[in-house]
Design a protein around this motif. Structure first.
Motif, PDB file in Angstrom:
ATOM      1  N   ARG A  59     -42.127 -31.045-117.466  1.00  0.00           N
ATOM      2  CA  ARG A  59     -43.041 -30.833-116.336  1.00  0.00           C
ATOM      3  C   ARG A  59     -43.211 -32.112-115.516  1.00  0.00           C
ATOM      4  NH1 ARG A  59     -45.217 -25.869-116.277  1.00  0.00           N
ATOM      5  NH2 ARG A  59     -45.151 -24.647-118.207  1.00  0.00           N
ATOM      6  N   ARG A  60     -43.167 -33.272-116.158  1.00  0.00           N
ATOM      7  CA  ARG A  60     -43.218 -34.530-115.409  1.00  0.00           C
ATOM      8  C   ARG A  60     -41.970 -34.694-114.547  1.00  0.00           C
ATOM      9  NH1 ARG A  60     -44.058 -39.197-119.504  1.00  0.00           N
ATOM     10  NH2 ARG A  60     -43.696 -40.444-117.603  1.00  0.00           N
ATOM     11  N   LEU A  61     -40.814 -34.322-115.101  1.00  0.00           N
ATOM     12  CA  LEU A  61     -39.573 -34.390-114.323  1.00  0.00           C
ATOM     13  C   LEU A  61     -39.632 -33.454-113.120  1.00  0.00           C
ATOM     14  CD1 LEU A  61     -36.400 -34.547-116.617  1.00  0.00           C
ATOM     15  CD2 LEU A  61     -37.154 -36.184-114.877  1.00  0.00           C
ATOM     16  N   ALA A  62     -40.145 -32.239-113.340  1.00  0.00           N
ATOM     17  CA  ALA A  62     -40.257 -31.282-112.235  1.00  0.00           C
ATOM     18  C   ALA A  62     -41.133 -31.849-111.127  1.00  0.00           C
ATOM     19  CB  ALA A  62     -40.826 -29.957-112.748  1.00  0.00           C
ATOM     20  N   SER A  63     -42.183 -32.575-111.515  1.00  0.00           N
ATOM     21  CA  SER A  63     -43.058 -33.205-110.523  1.00  0.00           C
ATOM     22  C   SER A  63     -42.320 -34.331-109.794  1.00  0.00           C
ATOM     23  CB  SER A  63     -44.316 -33.758-111.206  1.00  0.00           C
ATOM     24  OG  SER A  63     -45.139 -34.424-110.279  1.00  0.00           O
ATOM     25  N   ILE A  64     -41.563 -35.130-110.540  1.00  0.00           N
ATOM     26  CA  ILE A  64     -40.774 -36.212-109.939  1.00  0.00           C
ATOM     27  C   ILE A  64     -39.766 -35.642-108.941  1.00  0.00           C
ATOM     28  CG2 ILE A  64     -38.991 -37.941-110.448  1.00  0.00           C
ATOM     29  CD1 ILE A  64     -40.507 -38.422-113.136  1.00  0.00           C
ATOM     30  N   TYR A  65     -39.204 -34.473-109.282  1.00  0.00           N
ATOM     31  CA  TYR A  65     -38.211 -33.834-108.409  1.00  0.00           C
ATOM     32  C   TYR A  65     -38.860 -32.999-107.299  1.00  0.00           C
ATOM     33  CZ  TYR A  65     -34.939 -34.952-112.216  1.00  0.00           C
ATOM     34  OH  TYR A  65     -34.187 -35.603-113.161  1.00  0.00           O
ATOM     35  N   ALA A  66     -40.190 -32.976-107.269  1.00  0.00           N
ATOM     36  CA  ALA A  66     -40.936 -32.216-106.258  1.00  0.00           C
ATOM     37  C   ALA A  66     -40.522 -30.742-106.248  1.00  0.00           C
ATOM     38  CB  ALA A  66     -40.738 -32.824-104.872  1.00  0.00           C
ATOM     39  N   CYS A  67     -40.341 -30.173-107.447  1.00  0.00           N
ATOM     40  CA  CYS A  67     -39.977 -28.761-107.560  1.00  0.00           C
ATOM     41  C   CYS A  67     -41.228 -27.902-107.364  1.00  0.00           C
ATOM     42  CB  CYS A  67     -39.358 -28.476-108.925  1.00  0.00           C
ATOM     43  SG  CYS A  67     -38.959 -26.735-109.197  1.00  0.00           S
TER      44      CYS A  67
END
Length: 283
Positions: A59-67
């Motif tokens: 979920r942190r990665l998804a936030s970093i990727y602005a998904c």
């Protein structure tokens, strides 16, 4: 998480989608790892399926990727964590790995659609029919491996018999129905089994009649496995050397369109069942 020496197709599918999200965000793997606060090689290993990832980090990665696709993030989150052993794992190292990959993809799908032009759908094959098919292999398979493949093929039925049962649409060419694999008695029993399976509420078996002038994917054996989010769908196509998997957005869209066209030339479920039984009676 411990490194994986042989990632499954589903694990590689997870990694491929994370790679697409990263590329859509315009970030390199080292930059993404830095923002996550992880080793610079971690992202590349996750994307290759060699390492897993926790739901929190996903979920942190998804936030970093602005998904902004919450459904996709939730679907990816459901694929994280430690891998739960499935029934197919008892066959690992005993039959080809792509057989196990197909079973795992089917087990985790939200719906299945298949196309067979020369064979009866695998999960509906009787033991005698499957034994006759595996007996045709060149070079010949060892007797024990044949029996293991048959048992694995029978176990794949769990997706249509479990609760809740998986929606399944199977398109089969009339040519596959008329092949007397294993002889007339075996072929008749196989068709009768197929007709019974077609009465399940979650199953639609559709026959492509000989009168059809032509259709896309003629000659192919295709499995389209829908996921909780359509971006995570997977397609498997049989080849002489084993299963080939497809998952890019363009490939998925093309397979959906092709299968839609094929479905339009099939007989409806009632007429399909009647034809199956008619052929069975003629044997």
């Amino acid at each position: 998480m411990a490194p994986r020496h042989s990632p499954t197709v589903r694990q590689r599918r997870f990694g491929a989608e994370l790679r697409r999200l990263r590329e859509e965000a315009g970030l390199s793997a080292p930059v993404a790892a830095q923002r996550l606060g992880a080793d610079r090689t971690m992202i590349s290993n996750i994307e290759a399926g060699r390492f897993g990832i926790s739901e929190g980090r996903l979920r942190r990665l998804a936030s970093i990727y602005a998904c902004g696709d919450a459904g996709l993030v939730d679907a990816l989150a459901a694929m994280t964590g430690g891998r739960v052993r499935g029934w197919w794992d008892e066959y690992r190292g005993k039959i080809p790995a792509d057989f196990l990959d197909v079973a795992e993809v089917e087990h985790h799908a939200s719906a299945l659609r298949t196309l067979q032009t020369a064979h009866i759908p695998g999960m509906f094959q009787t033991e005698d029919h499957a034994r006759a098919l595996f007996g045709l292999y060149i070079p010949a398979l060892p007797r024990l491996e044949i029996e293991l493949r048959i048992a694995h093929r029978q176990a794949r039925r769990e997706v249509i018999t479990r609760t809740p049962a998986l929606p399944y649409v199977g398109m089969v060419h009339e040519a596959a129905l008329r092949m007397c694999v294993g002889g007339r008695k075996v072929a008749r029993a196989q068709l009768e089994r197929l007709a019974r399976e077609s009465t399940r509420a979650n199953v639609r078996l559709l026959v492509i009649p000989f009168g059809t002038e032509g259709f896309p994917l003629a000659g192919e054996t295709v499995l389209y496995a829908s996921a909780a989010n359509s971006r995570l769908d997977t397609v498997e196509v049989d080849s002489p050397t084993g299963a080939v998997f497809f998952d890019s957005p363009t490939q998925l869209a093309n397979f959906r369109k092709r299968l839609d066209v094929v479905e339009r030339v099939t007989l409806n479920p009632g007429r399909s069942r009647d034809l199956i039984l008619e052929i069975a009676r003629s044997l």
